[in-house]
Every structure is written in structure tokens, then in C-alpha cells.
Design a protein around this motif. Structure first.
Motif, PDB file in Angstrom:
ATOM      1  N   UNK A  70       9.589 -43.775  -9.193  1.00 13.56           N
ATOM      2  CA  UNK A  70       9.201 -44.158  -7.834  1.00 13.56           C
ATOM      3  C   UNK A  70       8.602 -42.971  -7.080  1.00 13.56           C
ATOM      4  N   UNK A  71       9.202 -41.802  -7.214  1.00 14.75           N
ATOM      5  CA  UNK A  71       8.633 -40.607  -6.590  1.00 14.75           C
ATOM      6  C   UNK A  71       7.265 -40.282  -7.175  1.00 14.75           C
ATOM      7  N   UNK A  72       7.138 -40.385  -8.483  1.00 19.98           N
ATOM      8  CA  UNK A  72       5.856 -40.133  -9.135  1.00 19.98           C
ATOM      9  C   UNK A  72       4.794 -41.104  -8.631  1.00 19.98           C
ATOM     10  N   UNK A  73       5.125 -42.374  -8.540  1.00 19.97           N
ATOM     11  CA  UNK A  73       4.162 -43.369  -8.085  1.00 19.97           C
ATOM     12  C   UNK A  73       3.778 -43.124  -6.628  1.00 19.97           C
ATOM     13  N   UNK A  74       4.750 -42.796  -5.787  1.00 17.20           N
ATOM     14  CA  UNK A  74       4.470 -42.546  -4.382  1.00 17.20           C
ATOM     15  C   UNK A  74       3.555 -41.344  -4.200  1.00 17.20           C
ATOM     16  N   UNK A  75       3.846 -40.248  -4.900  1.00 17.99           N
ATOM     17  CA  UNK A  75       3.044 -39.026  -4.776  1.00 17.99           C
ATOM     18  C   UNK A  75       1.650 -39.227  -5.364  1.00 17.99           C
ATOM     19  N   UNK A  76       1.574 -39.820  -6.544  1.00 12.85           N
ATOM     20  CA  UNK A  76       0.265 -39.975  -7.185  1.00 12.85           C
ATOM     21  C   UNK A  76      -0.609 -40.986  -6.449  1.00 12.85           C
ATOM     22  N   UNK A  77      -0.021 -41.986  -5.802  1.00 12.61           N
ATOM     23  CA  UNK A  77      -0.799 -42.945  -5.020  1.00 12.61           C
ATOM     24  C   UNK A  77      -1.575 -42.223  -3.929  1.00 12.61           C
ATOM     25  N   UNK A  78      -0.914 -41.326  -3.243  1.00 12.59           N
ATOM     26  CA  UNK A  78      -1.584 -40.606  -2.155  1.00 12.59           C
ATOM     27  C   UNK A  78      -2.530 -39.543  -2.685  1.00 12.59           C
ATOM     28  N   UNK A  79      -2.218 -38.944  -3.837  1.00 10.12           N
ATOM     29  CA  UNK A  79      -3.116 -37.931  -4.407  1.00 10.12           C
ATOM     30  C   UNK A  79      -4.418 -38.553  -4.903  1.00 10.12           C
ATOM     31  N   UNK A  80      -4.354 -39.766  -5.430  1.00  8.08           N
ATOM     32  CA  UNK A  80      -5.555 -40.432  -5.920  1.00  8.08           C
ATOM     33  C   UNK A  80      -6.440 -40.857  -4.758  1.00  8.08           C
ATOM     34  N   UNK A  81      -5.839 -41.138  -3.631  1.00 10.24           N
ATOM     35  CA  UNK A  81      -6.602 -41.495  -2.452  1.00 10.24           C
ATOM     36  C   UNK A  81      -6.785 -42.987  -2.274  1.00 10.24           C
ATOM     37  N   UNK A  82      -5.840 -43.764  -2.745  1.00  4.35           N
ATOM     38  CA  UNK A  82      -5.919 -45.209  -2.564  1.00  4.35           C
ATOM     39  C   UNK A  82      -5.708 -45.539  -1.090  1.00  4.35           C
ATOM     40  N   UNK A  83      -6.486 -46.435  -0.563  1.00  5.18           N
ATOM     41  CA  UNK A  83      -6.338 -46.770   0.864  1.00  5.18           C
ATOM     42  C   UNK A  83      -5.139 -47.670   1.104  1.00  5.18           C
ATOM     43  N   UNK A  84      -4.522 -47.487   2.230  1.00  4.82           N
ATOM     44  CA  UNK A  84      -3.420 -48.344   2.644  1.00  4.82           C
ATOM     45  C   UNK A  84      -3.989 -49.409   3.574  1.00  4.82           C
ATOM     46  N   UNK A  85      -4.008 -50.639   3.112  1.00  4.24           N
ATOM     47  CA  UNK A  85      -4.579 -51.725   3.896  1.00  4.24           C
ATOM     48  C   UNK A  85      -3.499 -52.771   4.113  1.00  4.24           C
ATOM     49  N   UNK A  86      -3.154 -52.986   5.352  1.00  2.00           N
ATOM     50  CA  UNK A  86      -2.210 -54.024   5.728  1.00  2.00           C
ATOM     51  C   UNK A  86      -2.933 -54.974   6.662  1.00  2.00           C
ATOM     52  N   UNK A  87      -2.793 -56.245   6.413  1.00  2.00           N
ATOM     53  CA  UNK A  87      -3.441 -57.214   7.279  1.00  2.00           C
ATOM     54  C   UNK A  87      -2.374 -58.044   7.992  1.00  2.00           C
ATOM     55  N   UNK A  88      -2.529 -58.146   9.275  1.00  2.00           N
ATOM     56  CA  UNK A  88      -1.623 -58.972  10.051  1.00  2.00           C
ATOM     57  C   UNK A  88      -2.182 -60.389  10.048  1.00  2.00           C
ATOM     58  N   UNK A  89      -1.299 -61.353   9.930  1.00  2.00           N
ATOM     59  CA  UNK A  89      -1.723 -62.752   9.917  1.00  2.00           C
ATOM     60  C   UNK A  89      -2.226 -63.155  11.292  1.00  2.00           C
ATOM     61  N   UNK A  90      -3.258 -63.968  11.286  1.00  2.00           N
ATOM     62  CA  UNK A  90      -3.774 -64.462  12.554  1.00  2.00           C
ATOM     63  C   UNK A  90      -2.862 -65.550  13.095  1.00  2.00           C
ATOM     64  N   UNK A  91      -2.694 -65.530  14.376  1.00  6.30           N
ATOM     65  CA  UNK A  91      -1.903 -66.581  15.003  1.00  6.30           C
ATOM     66  C   UNK A  91      -2.826 -67.753  15.332  1.00  6.30           C
ATOM     67  N   UNK A  92      -2.281 -68.787  15.908  1.00 10.01           N
ATOM     68  CA  UNK A  92      -3.087 -69.935  16.310  1.00 10.01           C
ATOM     69  C   UNK A  92      -4.026 -69.585  17.449  1.00 10.01           C
TER      70      UNK A  92
END
Length: 101
Positions: A70-92
Motif C-alpha cells: 500500500x505504501x509502495x502504491x501510494x508513493x509510486x502513484x504520485x511519482x508517476x504523476x497520475x492525476x487525481x480526478x474526483x467527480x461530484x454527482x450532479x443534483x436535480x
């Protein structure tokens, strides 16, 4: 599309999966060696199966097999430069647009 970026990410993904596969294979000799000890000690009623399983999870599985990957995945994710994209659901309500973080 950026072909070099895709190839770099695929190469990184390959080596990450290869490393994690080899990391998980390191536990096989440990379980094979402890099997005979477990059989002998449970036959002598030193401890029960539940106590052995609980101690194996708390002191071998979590700190040696779960936390390092888990530490390896967390560190390498940020080192590779993958974007963090979170989308909020649209309301009515149409005045609440989806957002990217």
C-alpha cells in the motif's frame, strides 16, 4: 493522445505489478515452514486455531504483506504523476455543476 506518456505509464504499471507479485511470493516459504509447527502445537494444545489465525493476521499479514504494498502504491502513484480526478454527482438542480478536483 501522447504515445510516449502512455508507453511510460504502461511500463511503470508492468514493473509495479511485477514487484507486487514477487513481494507476495515471499510469503509462501513462511507458511510452508510454519505448517508443521502449527500442526504440532495445536496437537499439543498449546493454542487454538483461532489464536494462531489472529496472530498471523495481526503480526505477519498486515505489517509484512499489506502495509508495504500500500505504501509502495501510494508513493509510486504520485511519482508517476497520475492525476487525481474526483467527480461530484450532479443534483436535480441545474445550478449545481459537476466539479473536478
Amino acid at each position: 493522445y501522447d504515445t510516449a506518456g502512455i508507453q511510460n505509464r504502461m511500463g511503470a504499471l508492468f514493473f509495479m505489478l511485477f514487484f507486487l507479485a514477487l513481494l507476495s511470493l515471499s510469503s509462501i516459504p513462511v507458511w510452508a515452514a510454519e505448517r508443521q509447527l502449527f500442526i504440532q502445537e495445536t496437537a499439543d494444545q498449546v493454542y487454538g486455531t483461532g489464536a494462531y489465525c489472529l496472530s498471523a493476521v495481526l503480526f505477519d499479514l498486515l505489517p509484512m504483506r499489506v502495509v508495504p504494498p500500500c505504501l509502495f502504491a501510494f508513493i509510486s502513484y504520485w511519482m508517476i504523476g497520475e492525476p487525481l480526478v474526483l467527480r461530484m454527482e450532479e443534483s436535480n438542480d441545474s445550478s449545481f455543476p459537476s466539479r473536478r478536483f
